[in-house]
Design a protein around this motif. Structure first.
Motif, PDB file in Angstrom:
ATOM      1  N   ALA A 447       0.832  -1.199   0.000  1.00 54.13           N
ATOM      2  CA  ALA A 447       0.000   0.000   0.000  1.00 54.13           C
ATOM      3  C   ALA A 447       0.873   1.259   0.000  1.00 54.13           C
ATOM      4  O   ALA A 447       0.585   2.233  -0.710  1.00 54.13           O
ATOM      5  N   GLU A 448       1.954   1.215   0.792  1.00 57.14           N
ATOM      6  CA  GLU A 448       2.849   2.377   0.845  1.00 57.14           C
ATOM      7  C   GLU A 448       3.511   2.612  -0.510  1.00 57.14           C
ATOM      8  O   GLU A 448       3.598   3.754  -0.980  1.00 57.14           O
ATOM      9  N   ASP A 449       3.980   1.541  -1.147  1.00 59.57           N
ATOM     10  CA  ASP A 449       4.610   1.686  -2.456  1.00 59.57           C
ATOM     11  C   ASP A 449       3.633   2.263  -3.479  1.00 59.57           C
ATOM     12  O   ASP A 449       3.986   3.153  -4.268  1.00 59.57           O
ATOM     13  N   ALA A 450       2.387   1.759  -3.474  1.00 55.85           N
ATOM     14  CA  ALA A 450       1.388   2.260  -4.423  1.00 55.85           C
ATOM     15  C   ALA A 450       1.097   3.732  -4.172  1.00 55.85           C
ATOM     16  O   ALA A 450       0.966   4.524  -5.127  1.00 55.85           O
ATOM     17  N   PHE A 451       1.023   4.130  -2.894  1.00 59.61           N
ATOM     18  CA  PHE A 451       0.757   5.529  -2.556  1.00 59.61           C
ATOM     19  C   PHE A 451       1.901   6.429  -3.010  1.00 59.61           C
ATOM     20  O   PHE A 451       1.672   7.483  -3.641  1.00 59.61           O
ATOM     21  N   ARG A 452       3.134   6.009  -2.724  1.00 64.27           N
ATOM     22  CA  ARG A 452       4.281   6.858  -3.064  1.00 64.27           C
ATOM     23  C   ARG A 452       4.484   6.955  -4.564  1.00 64.27           C
ATOM     24  O   ARG A 452       4.835   8.019  -5.095  1.00 64.27           O
ATOM     25  N   LEU A 453       4.257   5.850  -5.276  1.00 67.04           N
ATOM     26  CA  LEU A 453       4.365   5.897  -6.737  1.00 67.04           C
ATOM     27  C   LEU A 453       3.281   6.796  -7.326  1.00 67.04           C
ATOM     28  O   LEU A 453       3.512   7.510  -8.316  1.00 67.04           O
ATOM     29  N   SER A 454       2.101   6.783  -6.716  1.00 69.03           N
ATOM     30  CA  SER A 454       1.022   7.669  -7.167  1.00 69.03           C
ATOM     31  C   SER A 454       1.399   9.121  -6.951  1.00 69.03           C
ATOM     32  O   SER A 454       1.183   9.984  -7.817  1.00 69.03           O
ATOM     33  N   MET A 455       1.996   9.407  -5.791  1.00 70.57           N
ATOM     34  CA  MET A 455       2.408  10.777  -5.493  1.00 70.57           C
ATOM     35  C   MET A 455       3.546  11.241  -6.403  1.00 70.57           C
ATOM     36  O   MET A 455       3.576  12.394  -6.857  1.00 70.57           O
ATOM     37  N   ILE A 456       4.472  10.336  -6.698  1.00 73.81           N
ATOM     38  CA  ILE A 456       5.573  10.695  -7.603  1.00 73.81           C
ATOM     39  C   ILE A 456       5.032  10.987  -8.995  1.00 73.81           C
ATOM     40  O   ILE A 456       5.413  11.959  -9.653  1.00 73.81           O
ATOM     41  N   GLY A 457       4.105  10.120  -9.452  1.00 75.64           N
ATOM     42  CA  GLY A 457       3.545  10.302 -10.791  1.00 75.64           C
ATOM     43  C   GLY A 457       2.699  11.549 -10.931  1.00 75.64           C
ATOM     44  O   GLY A 457       2.620  12.145 -12.019  1.00 75.64           O
ATOM     45  N   SER A 458       2.051  11.979  -9.848  1.00 77.35           N
ATOM     46  CA  SER A 458       1.171  13.147  -9.914  1.00 77.35           C
ATOM     47  C   SER A 458       1.832  14.422  -9.426  1.00 77.35           C
ATOM     48  O   SER A 458       1.175  15.473  -9.381  1.00 77.35           O
ATOM     49  N   GLY A 459       3.109  14.332  -9.036  1.00 74.19           N
ATOM     50  CA  GLY A 459       3.788  15.517  -8.513  1.00 74.19           C
ATOM     51  C   GLY A 459       3.278  15.932  -7.153  1.00 74.19           C
ATOM     52  O   GLY A 459       3.308  17.119  -6.818  1.00 74.19           O
ATOM     53  N   GLY A 460       2.805  14.981  -6.375  1.00 78.26           N
ATOM     54  CA  GLY A 460       2.333  15.272  -5.022  1.00 78.26           C
ATOM     55  C   GLY A 460       0.897  15.739  -4.948  1.00 78.26           C
ATOM     56  O   GLY A 460       0.450  16.192  -3.886  1.00 78.26           O
ATOM     57  N   ASP A 461       0.147  15.616  -6.043  1.00 78.80           N
ATOM     58  CA  ASP A 461      -1.247  16.081  -6.066  1.00 78.80           C
ATOM     59  C   ASP A 461      -2.159  14.951  -5.574  1.00 78.80           C
ATOM     60  O   ASP A 461      -2.288  13.903  -6.230  1.00 78.80           O
ATOM     61  N   ILE A 462      -2.798  15.158  -4.425  1.00 77.12           N
ATOM     62  CA  ILE A 462      -3.651  14.130  -3.831  1.00 77.12           C
ATOM     63  C   ILE A 462      -4.882  13.867  -4.695  1.00 77.12           C
ATOM     64  O   ILE A 462      -5.539  12.811  -4.566  1.00 77.12           O
ATOM     65  N   ARG A 463      -5.181  14.794  -5.598  1.00 75.66           N
ATOM     66  CA  ARG A 463      -6.358  14.624  -6.448  1.00 75.66           C
ATOM     67  C   ARG A 463      -6.201  13.482  -7.446  1.00 75.66           C
ATOM     68  O   ARG A 463      -7.154  13.131  -8.134  1.00 75.66           O
ATOM     69  N   VAL A 464      -5.018  12.860  -7.496  1.00 73.00           N
ATOM     70  CA  VAL A 464      -4.817  11.725  -8.395  1.00 73.00           C
ATOM     71  C   VAL A 464      -5.743  10.566  -8.025  1.00 73.00           C
ATOM     72  O   VAL A 464      -6.097   9.745  -8.883  1.00 73.00           O
ATOM     73  N   PHE A 465      -6.169  10.533  -6.753  1.00 77.42           N
ATOM     74  CA  PHE A 465      -7.068   9.452  -6.325  1.00 77.42           C
ATOM     75  C   PHE A 465      -8.522   9.716  -6.693  1.00 77.42           C
ATOM     76  O   PHE A 465      -9.396   8.931  -6.347  1.00 77.42           O
ATOM     77  N   TRP A 466      -8.750  10.843  -7.395  1.00 75.04           N
ATOM     78  CA  TRP A 466     -10.064  11.120  -7.993  1.00 75.04           C
ATOM     79  C   TRP A 466      -9.884  11.535  -9.454  1.00 75.04           C
ATOM     80  O   TRP A 466     -10.710  12.244 -10.005  1.00 75.04           O
TER      81      TRP A 466
END
Length: 503
Positions: A447-466
């Motif tokens: 879960a941590e890896d998926a979260f951090r990869l999501s943040m890296i890919g989106s430039g830290g934008d939490i809106r990537v989860f929507w």
């Protein structure tokens, strides 16, 4: 059609003397650990998992799944003959199963329990057969944000839908997530929470933790309780079996209802315990003679056993299709698959078709063989309960120690196992559930890896989860489930305030 062909091929692969022998050994070991109070499905699989590391993945998972089926069958023996639940989900079976044994109907009760277990498991395996490919093909669209959303949904549903106290579930899950971070960070390569110990560089092995949490802690609890096992004798005859099977169509509504309840609560984190009690309560509620429940009603055995076994089996569906275990045992099997280099999830159905369909075929075959085996060996396994626990406990502890050491050939793991045994004992004494802890320990790093990869890919934008309808709907559903108790309470208050008052 392709799936059907692969399933037939799976049966053909399993019908060898070697695989059938492993299946029989697994079932016997499973019934044994299911019969002994303090063991059971999760404990048996955790303790015996290291024995399969030298096998090929197909043989290993066949043996482990048969240990699981055997433990599911064996738990009913102690409940009915000794009024001691072999498993937590067997508690509801004691309500009518033990009174039947007291009335001299032990064989009838055991036949009902084993038959309903078979029915519940069969319905769940059929569900896995037809739904797993659909779920996995859908999940191929997943990237890091979608996977984190699914992990979030799993964690939130454990908190929001679980029967345990919410704060205790959060404590258990938080500790599991904390320990999952020990060792080398898989993204940055930095060391975390090793405290200068070289033994912790590789992190905390989840198998070592599970063996201690389940096996050692239960030994400590049983030593404290000093269980005295005195029960009723039972020998199942063909006449009794045929008599129960003849009456089976009378209870088809109960069997179907309990199977549906069990499958639903197995796929969601409701669990077999909730399924067994819900199946029993609904059978009693819809019965024409509810007062007869608790006094030796055979329907009171059919309902909880069907629901519990449907739940225990269907918990493997999200584990295979999404890589998310639906129960403690499924989490242990998930760890075993990862040890063998197989990553459960949608790609498993693409890259390892033969393995997946061989496993599903083993569920069908193991269920049939298990039913026949348990019906013919009840007196033998019931006699095991008369062996003094003082003689059995050291053997279990030694088995746990060997299993923990064999994982990484490290003496440190034995001490770690004992430490987790004490933790598990304390958790059980104060009512903190172990399932969320195990789930978090297994899935925490992923879960941590998926979260951090999501943040890296989106430039830290939490809106990537929507960012799209799929990930947004899963994330929103997870948040709703997290706060479901509050939402449900608010709706209940609104309905009460909106109802007309008495005149």
């Amino acid at each position: 059609m392709e799936a059907f062909g692969l399933l037939v091929h799976g049966f053909a692969v399993l019908l060898t003397w070697k695989t059938l022998a492993l299946m029989m050994v697994g079932l016997v070991l499973g019934i044994f650990v299911g019969v002994l109070p303090g063991l059971g499905g999760p404990n048996g699989v955790a303790i015996l998992l290291p024995l399969t590391f030298t096998m090929d993945p197909t043989s290993a998972i066949v043996m482990l799944s048969c240990i699981y089926w055997g433990a599911l069958f064996g738990g009913a023996i102690t409940s009915i003959l000794f009024n001691i639940p072999g498993e937590a989900w067997s508690v509801a079976t004691t309500f009518d199963g033990y009174p039947m044994a007291q009335q001299g109907r032990a064989a009838e009760a055991l036949t009902a329990a084993f038959t309903s277990s078979f029915v519940g498991s069969l319905v769940a395996v059929l569900l896995i057969t037809f739904l797993a490919p659909l779920i996995s093909s859908f999940a191929l669209k997943f990237g890091p944000p979608e996977f984190f959303a699914v992990y979030l949904l799993t964690f939130c549903s454990f908190v929001g839908l679980g029967r345990e106290a919410k704060h205790k579930t959060v404590i258990s899950m938080s500790l599991g997530l904390l320990l999952a971070g020990v060792g080398m960070d898989t993204v940055s390569g930095q060391l975390r929470m090793t405290f200068g110990s070289s033994e912790l560089l590789r992190g905390i092995n989840f198998l070592v933790a599970v063996i201690g949490l389940f096996g050692i802690s239960e030994i400590l609890l049983t030593m404290e309780e000093r269980l005295a096992l005195r029960g009723h004798a039972a020998a199942i005859s063909l006449r009794v079996v045929l008599s129960v099977w003849k009456d089976l169509p009378k209870y088809w509504v109960t069997l179907l209802r309990s199977s549906v309840i069990g499958c639903w609560l197995g796929i969601t984190p409701g669990g077999a315990i909730a399924a067994s009690f819900m199946g029993y309560n609904l059978a009693k509620r819809f019965s024409k003679d509810p007062d007869s429940f608790g006094k030796g009603r055979i329907e009171g055995v059919f309902a909880p056993e069907t629901a519990a076994h449907a739940s225990g089996t269907s918990a493997l569906l999200p584990m295979l299709a999404l890589g998310i275990p639906g129960s403690g045992t499924a989490a242990i099997l998930l760890g075993g698959l990862m040890v063998w280099g197989l990553n459960p999830g949608p790609l498993l159905f693409v890259e390892h078709k033969d393995f997946v369909w061989g496993l599903i075929a083993s569920m069908y075959l193991g269920n049939v063989v298990g039913l026949v085996l348990v019906l013919t060996t009840v007196p033998i396994f019931a006699s095991i309960l008369r062996v003094p626990f003082a003689a059995v406990a050291p053997m279990i502890v030694v088995s746990c120690a060997i299993g923990a050491y064999a994982i990484q050939n490290a003496m440190f793991d034995i001490w770690l196992m004992l430490g987790f045994g004490v933790v598990g004992y304390v958790f059980k004494k104060i009512g903190i559930p172990l399932a969320p802890f195990t789930l978090a320990l297994v899935l925490g790093s992923r879960a941590e890896d998926a979260f951090r990869l999501s943040m890296i890919g989106s430039g830290g934008d939490i809106r990537v989860f929507w960012s799209n309808g799929l990930v947004g709907s899963i994330t929103t559903l997870g948040i709703l489930l997290l706060f479901w108790p509050v939402i449900d309470k608010a709706f209940a208050q609104l309905s009460r305030s909106g109802s007309p008052g008495k005149i």
